[in-house]
Write a protein that holds these residues in place. Structure first.
Motif, PDB file in Angstrom:
ATOM      1  N   ASP A 171       0.879  -0.945   0.007  1.00 46.66           N
ATOM      2  CA  ASP A 171       0.092  -0.273  -0.021  1.00 46.66           C
ATOM      3  C   ASP A 171       0.805   1.304  -0.138  1.00 46.66           C
ATOM      4  O   ASP A 171       0.141   2.483   0.242  1.00 46.66           O
ATOM      5  N   ARG A 172       2.073   0.860   0.327  1.00 50.20           N
ATOM      6  CA  ARG A 172       3.279   2.222   0.309  1.00 50.20           C
ATOM      7  C   ARG A 172       4.028   3.108  -1.496  1.00 50.20           C
ATOM      8  O   ARG A 172       3.974   1.975  -1.528  1.00 50.20           O
ATOM      9  N   LEU A 173       2.831   3.968  -1.237  1.00 51.24           N
ATOM     10  CA  LEU A 173       3.679   4.883  -2.591  1.00 51.24           C
ATOM     11  C   LEU A 173       4.074   5.791  -2.413  1.00 51.24           C
ATOM     12  O   LEU A 173       4.315   6.197  -0.998  1.00 51.24           O
ATOM     13  N   TRP A 174       5.271   5.572  -2.937  1.00 52.04           N
ATOM     14  CA  TRP A 174       7.088   6.727  -2.783  1.00 52.04           C
ATOM     15  C   TRP A 174       6.608   7.961  -3.661  1.00 52.04           C
ATOM     16  O   TRP A 174       6.333   7.788  -4.544  1.00 52.04           O
ATOM     17  N   GLN A 175       6.680   8.400  -2.224  1.00 51.28           N
ATOM     18  CA  GLN A 175       6.082  10.407  -2.437  1.00 51.28           C
ATOM     19  C   GLN A 175       5.996  10.488  -4.184  1.00 51.28           C
ATOM     20  O   GLN A 175       5.185  12.114  -5.121  1.00 51.28           O
ATOM     21  N   ASP A 176       7.576  11.154  -4.221  1.00 54.63           N
ATOM     22  CA  ASP A 176       7.893  11.551  -5.481  1.00 54.63           C
ATOM     23  C   ASP A 176       7.961  10.958  -7.008  1.00 54.63           C
ATOM     24  O   ASP A 176       7.621  11.393  -7.701  1.00 54.63           O
ATOM     25  N   LYS A 177       6.925   9.714  -6.738  1.00 57.66           N
ATOM     26  CA  LYS A 177       6.173   9.476  -8.260  1.00 57.66           C
ATOM     27  C   LYS A 177       5.008  10.259  -8.118  1.00 57.66           C
ATOM     28  O   LYS A 177       4.810  10.559  -9.787  1.00 57.66           O
ATOM     29  N   VAL A 178       4.382  11.036  -7.784  1.00 58.16           N
ATOM     30  CA  VAL A 178       3.501  11.640  -7.796  1.00 58.16           C
ATOM     31  C   VAL A 178       3.827  13.284  -7.521  1.00 58.16           C
ATOM     32  O   VAL A 178       2.546  14.328  -8.112  1.00 58.16           O
ATOM     33  N   LYS A 179       4.585  13.663  -6.949  1.00 60.29           N
ATOM     34  CA  LYS A 179       4.310  14.981  -6.457  1.00 60.29           C
ATOM     35  C   LYS A 179       6.103  15.698  -7.080  1.00 60.29           C
ATOM     36  O   LYS A 179       6.291  16.651  -7.013  1.00 60.29           O
ATOM     37  N   ALA A 180       7.005  14.490  -7.848  1.00 60.45           N
ATOM     38  CA  ALA A 180       8.219  15.367  -8.451  1.00 60.45           C
ATOM     39  C   ALA A 180       8.208  15.223  -9.876  1.00 60.45           C
ATOM     40  O   ALA A 180       8.504  14.092 -10.115  1.00 60.45           O
ATOM     41  N   ILE A 181       7.558  15.966 -10.115  1.00 66.53           N
ATOM     42  CA  ILE A 181       7.340  15.475 -12.478  1.00 66.53           C
ATOM     43  C   ILE A 181       8.184  16.037 -12.193  1.00 66.53           C
ATOM     44  O   ILE A 181       8.855  17.158 -13.188  1.00 66.53           O
ATOM     45  N   TRP A 182       9.619  15.383 -12.732  1.00 69.01           N
ATOM     46  CA  TRP A 182      10.292  15.532 -13.456  1.00 69.01           C
ATOM     47  C   TRP A 182      10.569  15.812 -15.810  1.00 69.01           C
ATOM     48  O   TRP A 182      11.061  16.170 -15.984  1.00 69.01           O
TER      49      TRP A 182
END
Ligand SMILES: [Fe+2]
Length: 270
Positions: free
Chosen positions: A139-150
């Motif tokens: 259930d753990r999403l590493w938040q860079d996936k959705v918040k660090a948009i490179w």
């Protein structure tokens, strides 16, 4: 010159938890006789608050804050339409942001650095690149996936920072270097004896290539953050320092001022 070292100050998260840290931080900078601060990222999860906090620290202490952004500083949490590149560029408005270029300190000493990213090299080989690219375990999403948009593949971002740092180190050959990166440069600072979840999440903490680069160039100090540890390790003539303030629920004391006074590290260069 007395240099204060701290990262992962997370002014917003700590304030929301009822533990505002700015007053204690200013008091510690002053009482420890610090001439220059080095902050290795994650000042806040909002580039505007990061900029305002750095400015407030400098205005109220008269001590310059050298800084590299952390992953939180470039998040889009409060600004859904911006990319990581937008925040990364706007953070360059802070004069002491080392993204703007290396800074001479005293004598042959130079501070340089950048955010740094990760290349999965610290993750367990039990997982595939495709699994790491998903940045989710159970259930753990590493938040860079959705918040660090490179808008670029993750490992390419690591390459971007690595190449930039390598070029700067080549140009600064012979100088006494303090290298500041938010991401971890050595495996020793990752979560040790990890459970299954952390054997996966370690992938998102940094890259062994940063540490190898520092050792190749005989860097004197490598200062990092990100993992919320307080650790130090010497390899050959390089001192690796991870010195994070962390979230208040990870503190060893109750009071912000006491915690910061205890954690804020000072190195002296001549
Ligand atoms: Fe971080």
């Amino acid at each position: 010159m007395r240099i204060g070292i701290l990262s992962d100050i997370h002014v917003d998260i700590n304030a929301e938890a009822g533990k505002p840290v700015m007053q204690g931080l200013k008091a510690a900078i002053t009482s420890k006789g610090i001439d220059k601060m080095i902050i290795a990222g994650d000042m806040a999860s909002d580039y505007e608050l990061t900029l305002a906090s750095l400015q407030e620290l400098e205005d109220d202490t008269n001590v310059e804050c050298l800084f590299v952004p952390g992953n939180h500083d470039i998040w889009n949490e409060n600004h859904p339409d911006i990319t990581a590149w937008d925040a990364y560029a706007w953070l360059q408005a802070h004069n002491g942001n080392l993204v703007n270029g290396p800074r001479s300190l005293i004598g042959d000493w130079v501070a340089m650095g950048d955010l740094g990213w990760y290349d999965y090299s610290f993750g367990s080989p039990d997982f595939s690149i495709e699994e790491f690219d998903r940045m989710q375990i159970d259930d753990r999403l590493w938040q860079d996936k959705v918040k660090a948009i490179w808008g670029r593949p993750t490992r390419e971002m690591h390459g971007y920072f690595f190449d930039k740092l390598k070029q700067q180190l080549n140009d600064l050959e012979g100088k006494k270097i303090i290298l500041v990166i938010h991401a971890l440069p050595i495996q020793d600072f990752t979560v040790q004896n990890p459970d299954r979840m952390w054997s996966y999440l370690n992938a998102f903490l940094g890259s062994a290539q940063y540490g190898e680069l520092a050792l190749e160039h005989n860097v004197r100090y490598v200062i990092c953050g990100h993992v919320h540890y307080r650790m130090q390790k010497r390899i050959n003539s390089t001192e690796f320092i991870c010195n994070c303030l962390n979230y208040s629920d990870q503190w060893i004391t109750e009071e912000p001022a006491a915690e910061i006074a205890q954690v804020l590290k000072v190195i002296e260069i001549h």
